[in-house]
Design a protein around this motif. Sequence first.
Motif, PDB file in Angstrom:
ATOM      1  N   GLU A  50       0.825  -1.206   0.000  1.00  0.00           N
ATOM      2  CA  GLU A  50       0.000   0.000   0.000  1.00  0.00           C
ATOM      3  C   GLU A  50       0.861   1.258   0.000  1.00  0.00           C
ATOM      4  O   GLU A  50       0.560   2.239  -0.688  1.00  0.00           O
ATOM      5  N   THR A  51       1.955   1.220   0.760  1.00  0.00           N
ATOM      6  CA  THR A  51       2.843   2.383   0.822  1.00  0.00           C
ATOM      7  C   THR A  51       3.509   2.638  -0.525  1.00  0.00           C
ATOM      8  O   THR A  51       3.601   3.787  -0.975  1.00  0.00           O
ATOM      9  N   LEU A  52       3.973   1.584  -1.174  1.00  0.00           N
ATOM     10  CA  LEU A  52       4.592   1.744  -2.490  1.00  0.00           C
ATOM     11  C   LEU A  52       3.618   2.347  -3.490  1.00  0.00           C
ATOM     12  O   LEU A  52       3.998   3.179  -4.325  1.00  0.00           O
ATOM     13  N   GLN A  53       2.364   1.964  -3.398  1.00  0.00           N
ATOM     14  CA  GLN A  53       1.351   2.497  -4.315  1.00  0.00           C
ATOM     15  C   GLN A  53       1.057   3.978  -4.041  1.00  0.00           C
ATOM     16  O   GLN A  53       0.538   4.680  -4.922  1.00  0.00           O
ATOM     17  N   ARG A  54       1.385   4.456  -2.840  1.00  0.00           N
ATOM     18  CA  ARG A  54       1.143   5.865  -2.490  1.00  0.00           C
ATOM     19  C   ARG A  54       2.299   6.772  -2.915  1.00  0.00           C
ATOM     20  O   ARG A  54       2.185   7.989  -2.827  1.00  0.00           O
TER      21      ARG A  54
ATOM     22  N   PRO B 267      15.261  -6.574   3.540  1.00  0.00           N
ATOM     23  CA  PRO B 267      16.627  -6.222   3.110  1.00  0.00           C
ATOM     24  C   PRO B 267      16.924  -4.733   3.245  1.00  0.00           C
ATOM     25  O   PRO B 267      16.074  -3.883   2.943  1.00  0.00           O
ATOM     26  N   LEU B 268      18.138  -4.436   3.700  1.00  0.00           N
ATOM     27  CA  LEU B 268      18.557  -3.051   3.881  1.00  0.00           C
ATOM     28  C   LEU B 268      18.483  -2.274   2.569  1.00  0.00           C
ATOM     29  O   LEU B 268      18.103  -1.104   2.547  1.00  0.00           O
ATOM     30  N   LEU B 269      18.806  -2.944   1.467  1.00  0.00           N
ATOM     31  CA  LEU B 269      18.771  -2.281   0.170  1.00  0.00           C
ATOM     32  C   LEU B 269      17.357  -1.803  -0.154  1.00  0.00           C
ATOM     33  O   LEU B 269      17.176  -0.694  -0.685  1.00  0.00           O
ATOM     34  N   ALA B 270      16.359  -2.625   0.187  1.00  0.00           N
ATOM     35  CA  ALA B 270      14.964  -2.242  -0.065  1.00  0.00           C
ATOM     36  C   ALA B 270      14.592  -1.011   0.750  1.00  0.00           C
ATOM     37  O   ALA B 270      13.914  -0.097   0.260  1.00  0.00           O
ATOM     38  N   LYS B 271      15.045  -0.947   1.983  1.00  0.00           N
ATOM     39  CA  LYS B 271      14.754   0.209   2.838  1.00  0.00           C
ATOM     40  C   LYS B 271      15.438   1.461   2.292  1.00  0.00           C
ATOM     41  O   LYS B 271      14.855   2.559   2.280  1.00  0.00           O
TER      42      LYS B 271
ATOM     43  N   LYS C  63      16.481   2.036  -0.887  1.00  0.00           N
ATOM     44  CA  LYS C  63      15.972   2.431  -2.202  1.00  0.00           C
ATOM     45  C   LYS C  63      14.612   3.115  -2.096  1.00  0.00           C
ATOM     46  O   LYS C  63      14.328   4.086  -2.808  1.00  0.00           O
ATOM     47  N   THR C  64      13.745   2.600  -1.213  1.00  0.00           N
ATOM     48  CA  THR C  64      12.398   3.171  -1.084  1.00  0.00           C
ATOM     49  C   THR C  64      12.346   4.353  -0.124  1.00  0.00           C
ATOM     50  O   THR C  64      11.479   5.225  -0.238  1.00  0.00           O
ATOM     51  N   GLY C  65      13.277   4.387   0.844  1.00  0.00           N
ATOM     52  CA  GLY C  65      13.260   5.437   1.858  1.00  0.00           C
ATOM     53  C   GLY C  65      12.168   5.263   2.897  1.00  0.00           C
ATOM     54  O   GLY C  65      11.920   6.155   3.715  1.00  0.00           O
ATOM     55  N   ILE C  66      11.510   4.094   2.898  1.00  0.00           N
ATOM     56  CA  ILE C  66      10.418   3.843   3.854  1.00  0.00           C
ATOM     57  C   ILE C  66      11.000   3.567   5.239  1.00  0.00           C
ATOM     58  O   ILE C  66      11.968   2.823   5.387  1.00  0.00           O
ATOM     59  N   SER C  67      10.390   4.163   6.259  1.00  0.00           N
ATOM     60  CA  SER C  67      10.744   3.857   7.648  1.00  0.00           C
ATOM     61  C   SER C  67       9.569   3.159   8.323  1.00  0.00           C
ATOM     62  O   SER C  67       8.460   3.135   7.791  1.00  0.00           O
TER      63      SER C  67
ATOM     64  N   THR D 121       3.572   5.256  22.916  1.00  0.00           N
ATOM     65  CA  THR D 121       4.945   5.637  22.586  1.00  0.00           C
ATOM     66  C   THR D 121       5.278   5.180  21.168  1.00  0.00           C
ATOM     67  O   THR D 121       4.996   4.041  20.797  1.00  0.00           O
ATOM     68  N   VAL D 122       5.861   6.068  20.392  1.00  0.00           N
ATOM     69  CA  VAL D 122       6.170   5.794  18.989  1.00  0.00           C
ATOM     70  C   VAL D 122       7.678   5.807  18.783  1.00  0.00           C
ATOM     71  O   VAL D 122       8.360   6.746  19.185  1.00  0.00           O
ATOM     72  N   GLU D 123       8.194   4.746  18.164  1.00  0.00           N
ATOM     73  CA  GLU D 123       9.625   4.674  17.829  1.00  0.00           C
ATOM     74  C   GLU D 123       9.774   4.487  16.337  1.00  0.00           C
ATOM     75  O   GLU D 123       9.188   3.573  15.760  1.00  0.00           O
ATOM     76  N   GLU D 124      10.556   5.356  15.711  1.00  0.00           N
ATOM     77  CA  GLU D 124      10.785   5.257  14.271  1.00  0.00           C
ATOM     78  C   GLU D 124      12.081   4.508  13.998  1.00  0.00           C
ATOM     79  O   GLU D 124      13.115   4.811  14.587  1.00  0.00           O
ATOM     80  N   CYS D 125      12.000   3.512  13.112  1.00  0.00           N
ATOM     81  CA  CYS D 125      13.181   2.752  12.697  1.00  0.00           C
ATOM     82  C   CYS D 125      13.397   2.964  11.203  1.00  0.00           C
ATOM     83  O   CYS D 125      12.510   2.677  10.397  1.00  0.00           O
ATOM     84  N   VAL D 126      14.582   3.464  10.871  1.00  0.00           N
ATOM     85  CA  VAL D 126      14.915   3.708   9.475  1.00  0.00           C
ATOM     86  C   VAL D 126      15.599   2.501   8.861  1.00  0.00           C
ATOM     87  O   VAL D 126      15.426   2.178   7.693  1.00  0.00           O
ATOM     88  N   ARG D 127      16.383   1.793   9.651  1.00  0.00           N
ATOM     89  CA  ARG D 127      17.111   0.609   9.168  1.00  0.00           C
ATOM     90  C   ARG D 127      16.720  -0.631   9.956  1.00  0.00           C
ATOM     91  O   ARG D 127      16.255  -0.535  11.071  1.00  0.00           O
TER      92      ARG D 127
END
Length: 205
Positions: free
Chosen positions: A150-154, A180-184, A186-190, A199-205
Amino acid sequence: MRDKIITLLKDRDGLTDREITNILLGEKVPQQSVNQVCRALVNKGVLKRVNRKDGLLGNFLNTEELQALSLANETERIREDTSVFTEDSLKQMLMEHLQSAGWEVQIAWGKAPGIDINAIRGTERWIIEVKGLGSSNPMNVNYFLGVLAETLQRMDDPNAKYSIALPDVKQFRNLWSRLPLLAKMKTGISALFVDDSGTVEECVR
């Protein structure tokens, strides 16, 4: 007390009410409370009260009923977790988190079409797709793959930030770590992990 008695009998099956009381409450404590709990467990089929070789009445675990009780408790725990981590409850907690950081938030509640969370702060835009907790591990895998799709489609705004939001539970953490780290990159999705306290924690990798 019920759980303490069951745990004790798993290691030392056949103890009398007096012996259970001595171990759990103390030697001089009346045994009535233990007696009541043991009788209740007999009525549920979890215990059997049988005379031991020494003639004393012992409490013995009924393994099949105990397994059924454990399964029922696990099912109830899952129900409680899924009620806390519904999609709308996650959206509510994320909305409060974002607003406290100065974001203006638009939410698609329930099954309304469109972006789950569209947040604006000045020239910044943050698109978040949300999934709640399923009632089984395979369902959660499907939810994880679905929210990524869904995120990719947005992804039609090159200036926006894109994230998926999930309950902060071990399975979703593991699914994210195995992506995969490469997928994260390339897409920049967190990934935003939300616990039951909001409580909200954001993970980039």
